[in-house]
Motif scaffolding. Structure first.
Motif, PDB file in Angstrom:
ATOM      1  N   PHE A   1      -5.368 -17.170  40.031  1.00 47.67           N
ATOM      2  CA  PHE A   1      -4.523 -16.379  40.926  1.00 47.67           C
ATOM      3  C   PHE A   1      -3.217 -17.121  41.198  1.00 47.67           C
ATOM      4  O   PHE A   1      -3.188 -18.356  41.240  1.00 47.67           O
ATOM      5  CB  PHE A   1      -5.241 -16.099  42.238  1.00 47.67           C
ATOM      6  N   ASP A   2      -2.156 -16.355  41.421  1.00 43.26           N
ATOM      7  CA  ASP A   2      -0.852 -16.968  41.645  1.00 43.26           C
ATOM      8  C   ASP A   2      -0.078 -16.146  42.674  1.00 43.26           C
ATOM      9  O   ASP A   2      -0.277 -14.933  42.804  1.00 43.26           O
ATOM     10  CB  ASP A   2      -0.062 -17.036  40.330  1.00 43.26           C
ATOM     11  N   GLY A   3       0.814 -16.809  43.405  1.00 45.81           N
ATOM     12  CA  GLY A   3       1.702 -16.134  44.349  1.00 45.81           C
ATOM     13  C   GLY A   3       0.951 -15.373  45.427  1.00 45.81           C
ATOM     14  O   GLY A   3      -0.007 -15.869  46.026  1.00 45.81           O
TER      15      GLY A   3
ATOM     16  N   PHE B   1       3.840 -26.962  40.108  1.00 47.17           N
ATOM     17  CA  PHE B   1       3.272 -27.232  38.790  1.00 47.17           C
ATOM     18  C   PHE B   1       2.167 -28.273  38.961  1.00 47.17           C
ATOM     19  O   PHE B   1       2.425 -29.482  38.888  1.00 47.17           O
ATOM     20  CB  PHE B   1       4.337 -27.757  37.827  1.00 47.17           C
ATOM     21  N   GLY B   2       0.963 -27.833  39.246  1.00 45.07           N
ATOM     22  CA  GLY B   2      -0.122 -28.778  39.477  1.00 45.07           C
ATOM     23  C   GLY B   2       0.126 -29.593  40.721  1.00 45.07           C
ATOM     24  O   GLY B   2       0.234 -29.056  41.835  1.00 45.07           O
ATOM     25  N   ASP B   3       0.265 -30.904  40.560  1.00 45.65           N
ATOM     26  CA  ASP B   3       0.496 -31.804  41.692  1.00 45.65           C
ATOM     27  C   ASP B   3       1.976 -31.975  42.021  1.00 45.65           C
ATOM     28  O   ASP B   3       2.330 -32.702  42.950  1.00 45.65           O
ATOM     29  CB  ASP B   3      -0.109 -33.180  41.408  1.00 45.65           C
ATOM     30  N   PHE B   4       2.829 -31.335  41.247  1.00 46.26           N
ATOM     31  CA  PHE B   4       4.271 -31.474  41.461  1.00 46.26           C
ATOM     32  C   PHE B   4       4.861 -30.156  41.951  1.00 46.26           C
ATOM     33  O   PHE B   4       4.525 -29.081  41.442  1.00 46.26           O
ATOM     34  CB  PHE B   4       4.967 -31.893  40.168  1.00 46.26           C
ATOM     35  N   SER B   5       5.744 -30.240  42.947  1.00 47.10           N
ATOM     36  CA  SER B   5       6.421 -29.062  43.476  1.00 47.10           C
ATOM     37  C   SER B   5       7.924 -29.273  43.395  1.00 47.10           C
ATOM     38  O   SER B   5       8.429 -30.372  43.651  1.00 47.10           O
ATOM     39  CB  SER B   5       6.016 -28.794  44.923  1.00 47.10           C
ATOM     40  N   LEU B   6       8.622 -28.210  43.053  1.00 48.91           N
ATOM     41  CA  LEU B   6      10.075 -28.244  42.932  1.00 48.91           C
ATOM     42  C   LEU B   6      10.681 -27.220  43.867  1.00 48.91           C
ATOM     43  O   LEU B   6      10.204 -26.085  43.968  1.00 48.91           O
ATOM     44  CB  LEU B   6      10.499 -27.943  41.494  1.00 48.91           C
ATOM     45  N   ASN B   7      11.757 -27.619  44.557  1.00 52.24           N
ATOM     46  CA  ASN B   7      12.485 -26.707  45.429  1.00 52.24           C
ATOM     47  C   ASN B   7      13.974 -26.909  45.199  1.00 52.24           C
ATOM     48  O   ASN B   7      14.475 -28.034  45.291  1.00 52.24           O
ATOM     49  CB  ASN B   7      12.134 -26.961  46.896  1.00 52.24           C
ATOM     50  N   ALA B   8      14.679 -25.839  44.878  1.00 50.40           N
ATOM     51  CA  ALA B   8      16.121 -25.915  44.636  1.00 50.40           C
ATOM     52  C   ALA B   8      16.806 -24.743  45.315  1.00 50.40           C
ATOM     53  O   ALA B   8      16.247 -23.640  45.396  1.00 50.40           O
ATOM     54  CB  ALA B   8      16.415 -25.896  43.133  1.00 50.40           C
TER      55      ALA B   8
ATOM     56  N   ALA C   1      24.482 -27.283  47.520  1.00 54.28           N
ATOM     57  CA  ALA C   1      23.283 -27.150  46.694  1.00 54.28           C
ATOM     58  C   ALA C   1      22.361 -28.319  46.994  1.00 54.28           C
ATOM     59  O   ALA C   1      22.811 -29.412  47.366  1.00 54.28           O
ATOM     60  CB  ALA C   1      23.643 -27.126  45.212  1.00 54.28           C
ATOM     61  N   SER C   2      21.077 -28.088  46.868  1.00 54.07           N
ATOM     62  CA  SER C   2      20.106 -29.160  47.066  1.00 54.07           C
ATOM     63  C   SER C   2      18.944 -28.973  46.106  1.00 54.07           C
ATOM     64  O   SER C   2      18.601 -27.851  45.728  1.00 54.07           O
ATOM     65  CB  SER C   2      19.590 -29.176  48.520  1.00 54.07           C
ATOM     66  N   VAL C   3      18.371 -30.102  45.719  1.00 51.87           N
ATOM     67  CA  VAL C   3      17.187 -30.117  44.864  1.00 51.87           C
ATOM     68  C   VAL C   3      16.240 -31.171  45.403  1.00 51.87           C
ATOM     69  O   VAL C   3      16.679 -32.291  45.737  1.00 51.87           O
ATOM     70  CB  VAL C   3      17.539 -30.444  43.398  1.00 51.87           C
ATOM     71  N   ARG C   4      14.990 -30.821  45.539  1.00 58.83           N
ATOM     72  CA  ARG C   4      14.010 -31.816  45.946  1.00 58.83           C
ATOM     73  C   ARG C   4      12.699 -31.537  45.213  1.00 58.83           C
ATOM     74  O   ARG C   4      12.387 -30.413  44.829  1.00 58.83           O
ATOM     75  CB  ARG C   4      13.788 -31.802  47.459  1.00 58.83           C
ATOM     76  N   GLY C   5      11.958 -32.612  45.014  1.00 54.33           N
ATOM     77  CA  GLY C   5      10.652 -32.491  44.384  1.00 54.33           C
ATOM     78  C   GLY C   5       9.663 -33.373  45.106  1.00 54.33           C
ATOM     79  O   GLY C   5      10.028 -34.414  45.677  1.00 54.33           O
ATOM     80  N   ASP C   6       8.404 -32.958  45.133  1.00 56.75           N
ATOM     81  CA  ASP C   6       7.383 -33.811  45.737  1.00 56.75           C
ATOM     82  C   ASP C   6       6.140 -33.829  44.852  1.00 56.75           C
ATOM     83  O   ASP C   6       5.829 -32.854  44.153  1.00 56.75           O
ATOM     84  CB  ASP C   6       7.058 -33.371  47.164  1.00 56.75           C
ATOM     85  N   TYR C   7       5.457 -34.949  44.900  1.00 59.04           N
ATOM     86  CA  TYR C   7       4.321 -35.188  44.016  1.00 59.04           C
ATOM     87  C   TYR C   7       3.130 -35.664  44.831  1.00 59.04           C
ATOM     88  O   TYR C   7       3.249 -36.595  45.652  1.00 59.04           O
ATOM     89  CB  TYR C   7       4.693 -36.243  42.969  1.00 59.04           C
ATOM     90  N   ASN C   8       1.987 -35.028  44.650  1.00 53.21           N
ATOM     91  CA  ASN C   8       0.743 -35.441  45.293  1.00 53.21           C
ATOM     92  C   ASN C   8       0.015 -36.436  44.397  1.00 53.21           C
ATOM     93  O   ASN C   8      -0.177 -36.171  43.206  1.00 53.21           O
ATOM     94  CB  ASN C   8      -0.154 -34.226  45.551  1.00 53.21           C
TER      95      ASN C   8
END
Length: 806
Positions: free
Chosen positions: A59-61, A396-403, A462-469
């Motif tokens: 499932f997604d979204g 994307f799995g343990d990684f999240s991207l926000n832009a 503009a901003s870009v951030r990423g976080d990793y679990n």
């Protein structure tokens, strides 16, 4: 040519093929979800759970959040409370702003408890979803239900003052203003105001409005970080961050309209519309507010007692009006739309508002109606603003991207009355003061003196951030890093000085205006780590580096660290010890302004705050009570101070102020089906101050003790209808007013009562009556400007409203 055509076809197929495959997958999992929903409807709970849990990773979204919801409902139907709560938490982690509608009452109560208790999910504190327990700084959540308790006529300023401990309303010549822990400026410039994470504060002045230009009916809840937050948000996040989270199309699910009319020809109207179809969620809002306000006449003797600025002898006339809560000519409004489609979110909003100054800028009463119309309005501070934001968020799995890319456009008009009668400099054609043979400046008696400054500003960013679990052995954590860039421009400036209420004496075109045009760039880098040593002990550390290239060519750097240890021995208890350093850069308006009223050095430095806080939060579940206790130490440095005796050639504003405070604040929240209650209480004590308005251990304009109580009781809770009775009480201790040359400046404490009633007729109609300051007490406020008593709070007002939902 044929090869190029093949290449184009290949590229199109390569781009569309994954989306086609994904569409097929989504359709397949949608069918699985619909099958599980059918099983739930007929009571085959085990079969529904098996379908959902075995396919949960597919499932997604929105489909994933719906799956979590249905699993939670299945476990609730089996009376498995713990599992139902676990999946409800996963639902809120997937969508922290989920609103339960058309769900079983038990599930609605569960969602409400999870969203308001210690396990409530917030995103503002660490720029990621986490429970209030784990947030690195004290957090207050103000729900839409709490906003309704205060009455339909309250604006954001009053809402924050009622529910945030340590916050008090203070006077301002511009728009509504508040202080937190004793710190304030001439307008609200220390608190970052955001809407769904998008900054609302101007860049030229740092002003973040809290008035009727913000629609409060669109709010799902407000997340308030009570403390410095520059480690994530940079400039302006000095003393707090207020993030307004709007409702969504799912929660509105139709059309909602409300209109109110009340005392002093007050009109207030709100319109909400929302829907959800496929993977698209659309929410739109609009609001209008206007009020003639109260024009309170001040006798000649009283007006003369306020005289602290008149020079070269008294003018021929005194007396006039103080204008209280006056929003006239063009109404305040807030319109906007928020569209969510898969991983994208588009927001656009337009706001406008003007509040009339209660007194002139020279602390005089004045005749508002006599002054000229200018650009469709009379005296007041007006801001028109537009905001646009396109955000992309993907996991994307343990990684999240926000832009995100965003833009902000402001048109600001400061139309200020100087005085109905005053002595003023005579000027030469080049704008310099005229002087007599002895070199003394020449003054002339002016009637109806005023000044107008207009400017426009634009910011593109503009901003870009990423976080990793990550997981290390038995420990886990999260690492976040990002970058932000902004380009700011101030342009199209002009100003004028006039007299005789209507005439123009001097006009300043763009090139020789007192506010200089220019542009500035800001680039920021930030990192944050959240590490779980155990499930109960958490370290949250962050740092941000901001570098601004100012319009005069100078480069200003600021470093903002944060360190917090969080201990959660149980789900009902959380303890935090934190240190933070934050800053607010000296506003462009003061750095590049040559007018002696506002002039500061081009080399003005940022103001800084170093803060230590110890916070304890918890739930007492048997009695539905939530508590929050916070001890704080604040040390402000490099505060911009307005030097009263600065000469015309000197900078009026300088970084010479210091302020040290300690204090304690607490809040209690009780919630049951029939009774809801809130209590906030705070005490601030001054330790040391320099070039800041204070007396002994008291800060001018800020009561030492601030208390607020809100009660709501449902008279008809056991019937199909609801009649909510509300009562709000504000109790403040005495405070002191800054009156130059006058030691008798103590004001007695204020106690103000508000009452209200809200009757719900089924699901579609609500009738409401609100009465503020029921006893019609005359109460006072003071604050950021050298205006002597009395600065009046509003008297008794009544507003009746009707709301209809389609």
């Amino acid at each position: 040519m044929k090869n190029r055509l093949y290449l184009v076809i290949y590229i199109i197929v390569a781009i569309l093929a994954p989306h086609h495959t994904k569409a097929q997958d989504n359709n397949e999992f949608r069918q699985i979800y619909l099958q599980a929903e059918e099983e739930y409807q007929v009571g085959r709970l085990e079969q529904a759970l098996d379908l959902l849990q075995s396919n949960i990773n597919g499932f997604d979204g929105n489909l994933k959040q719906n799956a979590y919801r249905l699993i939670a409902l299945c476990y609730m139907a089996q009376d498995n409370t713990s599992q139902s709560e676990n999946y409800a938490k996963l639902l809120l982690h997937e969508n922290p702003y989920y609103t339960s509608i058309q769900d079983p009452v038990r599930f609605e109560d569960l969602i409400r408890r999870l969203k308001t208790g210690r396990s409530a999910t917030v995103t503002t504190a660490s720029s990621q979803a986490e429970s209030v327990n784990e947030a690195p700084v004290p957090v207050t959540i103000i729900t839409s239900e709490m906003i309704e308790m205060l009455g339909y006529n309250k604006n954001l300023n009053q809402i924050l003052a009622a529910y945030i401990p340590g916050v008090s309303e203070v006077a301002s010549s511009n728009l509504d203003n508040i202080a937190i822990h004793g710190a304030y400026t001439s307008s609200q410039e220390n608190i970052l105001i955001m809407e769904n994470g998008h900054r609302m504060n101007t860049r030229s002045t740092n002003l973040g409005r809290t008035d009727y230009a913000i629609n409060t009916q669109k709010i799902d809840h407000i997340e308030v970080l009570r403390g410095p937050a520059s480690s994530l948000y940079g400039n302006v996040a000095l003393t707090a961050v207020v993030n307004i989270i709007t409702k969504d199309g799912t929660s509105v699910n139709g059309l909602s309209a409300q209109y109110g009319y009340g005392s002093l020809h007050t009109h207030k109207a709100d319109l909400l519309a929302g829907t959800h179809f496929m993977n698209c969620d659309v929410f739109a809002w609009a609001s209008l507010y206007s009020s003639a306000g109260e024009d309170r006449y001040l006798s000649a003797e009283l007006d003369q007692s306020l005289d602290i600025y008149r020079v070269a002898g008294p003018p021929s006339t005194y007396g006039g009006y103080a204008h209280i809560n006056k929003y006239t000519e063009k109404p305040s409004y807030d319109i906007g739309v928020n569209i969510k489609l898969n991983d994208f979110n588009l927001m656009f909003s337009r706001k406008s508002g003007k509040k009339t100054q209660q007194y002139s800028v020279l602390a005089h009463a004045y005749d508002y109606d006599s002054y000229r119309w200018f650009d469709g309005q009379k005296p007041g501070y007006s801001i028109e603003e537009n905001h646009a934001d396109l955000n992309y968020s993907k996991t994307f799995g343990d990684f999240s991207l926000n832009a995100s890319i965003y833009g902000d456009w402001y048109s600001i008009s400061d139309y200020s009355v100087a005085s109905d009668a005053m002595y003023y400099n005579e000027f030469n054609e080049d704008g310099s003061p005229k002087k007599d043979e002895q070199g003394n400046e020449i003054y002339t008696l002016w009637d109806g003196a005023y000044q107008i400054y207009d400017w426009k500003e634009m910011t593109i960013g503009a901003s870009v951030r990423g976080d990793y679990n990550y997981t290390i052995g038995k420990m886990k954590g999260n690492f976040l890093a990002g970058i932000q860039f902004e380009n700011f421009s101030l342009y199209d400036t002009y100003g004028l000085v006039g007299r005789n209420y209507d005439g123009v004496e001097l006009f300043f075109a763009e090139k020789n205006n007192t506010i200089k045009t220019g542009h500035e760039n800001n680039i920021s880098f930030f990192m944050q780590g959240k590490h779980y040593f155990t499930s109960k002990l958490i370290l949250n550390a962050g740092i941000r580096f901001d570098s601004k290239y100012r319009a005069n060519g100078a480069r200003i750097n600021a470093l903002s660290p944060r360190l917090a240890f969080i201990y959660t021995p149980s789900r009902e208890l959380s303890m935090k010890l934190s240190y933070s350093r934050s800053f607010v850069d000296a506003p462009y308006f003061y750095r590049l302004n040559t007018d002696n009223t506002y002039k500061g050095s081009v080399d003005l430095k940022p103001e800084y705050l170093n803060a230590i806080q110890f916070n304890v939060m918890g739930d007492i579940l048997p009695i539905n009570l939530t508590y929050d206790v916070n001890l704080f130490y604040n040390r402000f440095s490099d505060i911009m101070y307005s030097v009263p005796d600065a000469g015309i050639e000197d900078a009026k504003y300088r970084n010479s102020g210091r302020l040290e405070t300690i204090g304690a604040e607490c809040s209690l929240h009780y919630n049951s089906k029939r009774i809801k209650a809130n209590l906030t209480s705070s005490h601030t004590r001054l330790l040391h101050a320099k070039d800041y308005p204070f007396r002994d251990h008291h800060i001018y304009a800020v009561p030492d003790f601030i208390n607020n109580i809100q009660l709501m009781y449902d008279v008809l809770a056991k019937t199909n209808h609801h009649l909510w009775l509300t009562a709000n009480t504000k109790i403040n201790s005495k405070f002191y007013v800054q009156i130059p040359g006058n030691d008798d400046n103590e004001c007695s404490g204020n106690t103000v009562f508000d009452l209200g009633a809200r009757y719900l007729l089924g699901k579609h109609m609500t009738i409401q009556l609100d009465c503020e300051n029921v006893l019609d007490k005359t109460t006072y406020m003071s604050g950021a400007t050298l205006i002597a008593m009395p600065w009046y709070n509003p008297g008794r007002t009544v507003l009746a409203s009707i709301k209809y939902n389609l």
